[in-house]
Design a protein around this motif. Structure first.
Motif, PDB file in Angstrom:
ATOM      1  N   VAL A   1       1.759  -4.546 -13.796  1.00  0.00           N
ATOM      2  CA  VAL A   1       2.734  -5.609 -13.862  1.00  0.00           C
ATOM      3  C   VAL A   1       4.206  -5.352 -12.956  1.00  0.00           C
ATOM      4  O   VAL A   1       4.576  -4.350 -13.516  1.00  0.00           O
ATOM      5  N   THR A   2       4.516  -5.921 -11.978  1.00  0.00           N
ATOM      6  CA  THR A   2       5.748  -5.732 -11.212  1.00  0.00           C
ATOM      7  C   THR A   2       6.681  -6.874 -11.110  1.00  0.00           C
ATOM      8  O   THR A   2       6.155  -7.962 -11.219  1.00  0.00           O
ATOM      9  N   ASP A   3       8.029  -6.590 -10.762  1.00  0.00           N
ATOM     10  CA  ASP A   3       8.783  -8.001 -10.622  1.00  0.00           C
ATOM     11  C   ASP A   3       9.480  -7.799  -9.303  1.00  0.00           C
ATOM     12  O   ASP A   3       9.141  -6.818  -8.605  1.00  0.00           O
ATOM     13  N   VAL A   4      10.334  -8.673  -9.233  1.00  0.00           N
ATOM     14  CA  VAL A   4      11.137  -8.587  -7.756  1.00  0.00           C
ATOM     15  C   VAL A   4      12.724  -8.831  -8.136  1.00  0.00           C
ATOM     16  O   VAL A   4      13.408  -9.267  -7.376  1.00  0.00           O
TER      17      VAL A   4
ATOM     18  N   ILE B   1       0.684  -1.653 -17.772  1.00  0.00           N
ATOM     19  CA  ILE B   1       1.801  -0.956 -16.835  1.00  0.00           C
ATOM     20  C   ILE B   1       2.791  -1.793 -16.240  1.00  0.00           C
ATOM     21  O   ILE B   1       2.566  -2.825 -15.638  1.00  0.00           O
ATOM     22  N   TYR B   2       3.955  -1.373 -16.342  1.00  0.00           N
ATOM     23  CA  TYR B   2       5.043  -2.226 -15.803  1.00  0.00           C
ATOM     24  C   TYR B   2       5.821  -1.270 -14.896  1.00  0.00           C
ATOM     25  O   TYR B   2       6.285  -0.240 -15.260  1.00  0.00           O
ATOM     26  N   ILE B   3       5.813  -1.665 -13.340  1.00  0.00           N
ATOM     27  CA  ILE B   3       6.937  -0.719 -12.668  1.00  0.00           C
ATOM     28  C   ILE B   3       7.893  -1.819 -12.211  1.00  0.00           C
ATOM     29  O   ILE B   3       7.683  -3.031 -11.650  1.00  0.00           O
ATOM     30  N   GLY B   4       9.287  -1.642 -12.239  1.00  0.00           N
ATOM     31  CA  GLY B   4      10.377  -2.429 -11.772  1.00  0.00           C
ATOM     32  C   GLY B   4      10.358  -2.167 -10.384  1.00  0.00           C
ATOM     33  O   GLY B   4      10.417  -1.066  -9.549  1.00  0.00           O
ATOM     34  N   ALA B   5      10.521  -3.209  -9.654  1.00  0.00           N
ATOM     35  CA  ALA B   5      10.628  -3.141  -8.154  1.00  0.00           C
ATOM     36  C   ALA B   5      11.711  -4.270  -7.477  1.00  0.00           C
ATOM     37  O   ALA B   5      11.977  -5.272  -8.275  1.00  0.00           O
ATOM     38  N   HIS B   6      12.275  -4.151  -6.520  1.00  0.00           N
ATOM     39  CA  HIS B   6      13.209  -5.118  -5.730  1.00  0.00           C
ATOM     40  C   HIS B   6      12.922  -5.143  -4.245  1.00  0.00           C
ATOM     41  O   HIS B   6      13.438  -4.308  -3.700  1.00  0.00           O
TER      42      HIS B   6
ATOM     43  N   LYS C   1       1.105   7.835 -11.493  1.00  0.00           N
ATOM     44  CA  LYS C   1       1.202   8.101 -10.138  1.00  0.00           C
ATOM     45  C   LYS C   1       0.433   7.114  -9.110  1.00  0.00           C
ATOM     46  O   LYS C   1       0.700   6.649  -8.183  1.00  0.00           O
ATOM     47  N   GLU C   2      -0.857   6.699  -9.587  1.00  0.00           N
ATOM     48  CA  GLU C   2      -1.679   5.940  -8.939  1.00  0.00           C
ATOM     49  C   GLU C   2      -1.245   4.462  -8.804  1.00  0.00           C
ATOM     50  O   GLU C   2      -1.436   3.761  -7.772  1.00  0.00           O
ATOM     51  N   ALA C   3      -0.580   3.903  -9.772  1.00  0.00           N
ATOM     52  CA  ALA C   3       0.107   2.878  -9.825  1.00  0.00           C
ATOM     53  C   ALA C   3       1.185   2.661  -8.982  1.00  0.00           C
ATOM     54  O   ALA C   3       1.196   1.538  -8.120  1.00  0.00           O
ATOM     55  N   PHE C   4       2.114   3.551  -8.763  1.00  0.00           N
ATOM     56  CA  PHE C   4       3.094   3.570  -7.762  1.00  0.00           C
ATOM     57  C   PHE C   4       2.393   3.665  -6.330  1.00  0.00           C
ATOM     58  O   PHE C   4       2.937   2.833  -5.611  1.00  0.00           O
TER      59      PHE C   4
END
Lengths: 275, 275
Positions: A87-90, A111-116, A148-151
């Motif tokens: 799950v990622t965001d903008v 899995i959450y990764i913050g993104a912009h 790491k694989e998620a990134f």
């Protein structure tokens, strides 16, 4: 990959269109506006409206709503996200939002990764979205202990979207920089067009008017949310700016040519060196 | 027509190049830099370096130096201008310069028309000058009792240069508007890049940073001169701007969402209506 995009405005729509180019992915989407979903389907950008199951078995879910909407959606759907779904965001601000979503992700095991994604336009609709919006732009990721694989997966999708660089940072550093690079120009543009001279500018204006006023065509609901989510950094940057404008003002007012020339020369040097 | 251009920088060079396109005119020029004159000759933009006689029998003399330089040149060469020669300038401020040149023209019996071609670039050289610089731009003329035919001649040459509109105004109205449309964005851009965050912007910046900072690549000698020649109007506009920035700042600082939204909405409306 199977990809679900929640919110098909300018940002989500552009992600969908950019990832649809290769025809390699199955793309699903949600939007509060059914017409937008129909447009996206009929133009071949998405396969279908997303169902709860799609949140469960997607490789990546991009959350492309306003900051408040993102948090509400994550809380409401925490149990639907699959264990291997990224799950990622903008979201354009991070300190307030990132840690809250991270907490929900840890509690619910997704899995959450913050993104912009650092790109935008003054128009905020699916119709304005564009497969090339991210060409050459920065994709900012919040570095943490997510796999790491998620990134790597997000990086690879960012390359498909033609981002020009991947930047890793912390929520705090992100928000401090964004206050300066993005929020402050919006404050400036809005304050600038408030002058009583503005309605009379036609015939007297050229490139510098156009550039400084461009983002005054603002989405006040979104930006009120963004500004208030980054109050401290933004107020700091505004105060620094007022202080620097005042220095130039006082040099002009007192007709101090040497001081004024020195101030302008310093600015020119910064711009020449740092672009 | 026979045309003499004094000063082959960005502005004078672009006038020369634009008028050279049709090959209808005899163009002469002066510049403190002999290499620039050689470049302009060898590239076919001008016929030759101007002599005193060319000031006497030219149809139009364009004075394209810094404000101070323009005034000095007019005073030093007042007796060389022919009775039917139209002397015009490109000076970005009018109140201080116009009346002084007008006085010299009345005393010496040549025609003077104050003008301001509203176009520019961050680079200020003959090399950066461009036959298309004025495409679509405003050509501002100071309306006074100069002969109607002289205005018509300048208008016709402006059309050749592809200006998009001719605007007639007074020196006072011109300087008030220019303080807002041109000088204030330069003040802003310079103050903006003075932030300690600026050198770290790469990776965090996009269109709004680029646009608001563009003109910080300033020519500090020219703009110190321009700012100080328009002190009162510029300080007024800076104070209005600081006041409006402060309104937004206080709404952010006190987390007053309604007030902030209302301020941003007002700006958006101004920008939507007046462009």
């Amino acid at each position: 990959m199977k990809i679900t995009i929640v919110g098909l405005g300018l940002i989500g729509g552009s992600i969908a269109k950019a990832l649809a180019v290769s025809k390699k992915h199955e793309i699903y989407a949600l939007d509060v506006n059914e017409d937008v979903l129909l447009d996206a389907m009929s133009s071949g950008v998405i396969r279908n409206k997303a169902a709860f199951e799609d949140l469960t078995d997607s490789d990546v879910v991009y959350l492309c709503m306003y900051p408040e909407g993102i948090l509400d959606f994550v809380r409401a759907n925490a149990s639907h996200f699959g264990k291997n779904t990224i799950v990622t965001d903008v979201c354009g601000i991070k300190t307030q939002v990132y840690s809250k979503i991270k907490a929900v992700s840890e509690e619910n095991g997704f899995i959450y990764i913050g993104a912009h994604p650092m790109a935008g336009k003054e128009v905020n609709t699916f119709a304005a979205s564009d497969a090339a919006l991210y060409f050459g732009a920065s994709y900012i990721l919040i570095k943490d202990n997510a796999p790491k694989e998620a990134f790597e997966k997000l990086e690879s999708l960012a390359k498909e979207m033609q981002f020009g660089r991947i930047v890793y940072t912390t929520p705090e550093e992100h928000d401090k920089m964004i206050a300066f690079t993005s929020q402050l120009p919006h404050v400036l543009a809005c304050a600038y067009v408030m002058s009583p001279e503005c309605p009379k500018h036609v015939g007297f204006s050229a490139g510098s008017y156009r550039d400084v006023s461009r983002v005054a065509k603002i989405n006040e609901v979104l930006w009120t949310d963004l500004f208030l989510s980054n109050r401290e950094s933004l107020v700091d940057e505004i105060d620094i700016l007022i202080d620097n404008i005042t220095k130039i003002r006082n040099a002009v007012d007192s007709a101090d040519a040497d001081e004024l020339k020195a101030l302008l020369a310093k600015s020119r040097e910064v711009k020449e060196i740092y672009g």
